[in-house]
Design an enzyme around this catalytic site. Structure first.
Site, PDB file in Angstrom:
ATOM      1  N   HIS A   2       0.828  -1.203   0.000  1.00 34.72           N
ATOM      2  CA  HIS A   2       0.000   0.000   0.000  1.00 34.72           C
ATOM      3  C   HIS A   2       0.867   1.259   0.000  1.00 34.72           C
ATOM      4  CE1 HIS A   2      -3.602   2.327   0.476  1.00 34.72           C
ATOM      5  NE2 HIS A   2      -3.183   2.846   1.611  1.00 34.72           N
ATOM      6  N   LEU A   3       1.851   1.294   0.857  1.00 33.93           N
ATOM      7  CA  LEU A   3       2.822   2.387   0.881  1.00 33.93           C
ATOM      8  C   LEU A   3       4.215   1.756   0.836  1.00 33.93           C
ATOM      9  CD1 LEU A   3       1.282   4.554   3.743  1.00 33.93           C
ATOM     10  CD2 LEU A   3       1.183   5.034   1.315  1.00 33.93           C
TER      11      LEU A   3
END
Length: 97
Positions: A2-3
C-alpha cells in the site's frame, strides 16, 4: 504494497471488512434470506494506523433495521485501542431468479 517501505492495512479494506461483518450479523440475527449489500458509510473516523501483522477485531451494533435497510455502528479494535469507527448502512437485495 500500500505504501512502499511502510506496510499498513488500508482504511478502505477496514471499512469493507466491517461492512461484511455487519452484513453477516444482519443475516444471522434477522434471518433475511437475500443479500445485504454495502449501502453507505457515515461518521467515519480513523484513529490509528493498523500495521501488519496486527490482529484487528470488529465490533458491530445494530442501530436501526427496516425491511430493506439496516444501520450499524462499527468499530475496529487493535490491542484494546479503537483504530476506526463508522456508521455503516446496508441494503437488502433480494435473490435474482
Amino acid at each position: 504494497g500500500h505504501l512502499p517501505g511502510r506496510p499498513i492495512f488500508p482504511g478502505v479494506l477496514q471499512l469493507e471488512s466491517a461492512a461484511q461483518v455487519a452484513a453477516f450479523f444482519t443475516k444471522y440475527n434477522s434471518g433475511y434470506d437475500g443479500f445485504v449489500a454495502f449501502g453507505g458509510v457515515d461518521q467515519c473516523k480513523f484513529r490509528e494506523a493498523v500495521i501488519p501483522p496486527a490482529r484487528i477485531y470488529y465490533l458491530c451494533r445494530k442501530l436501526q433495521e427496516r425491511s430493506r435497510r439496516v444501520v450499524c455502528a462499527t468499530q475496529g479494535v487493535v490491542n484494546r485501542a479503537v483504530v476506526f469507527e463508522a456508521i455503516i448502512t446496508g441494503m437488502a437485495v433480494p435473490h435474482l431468479g
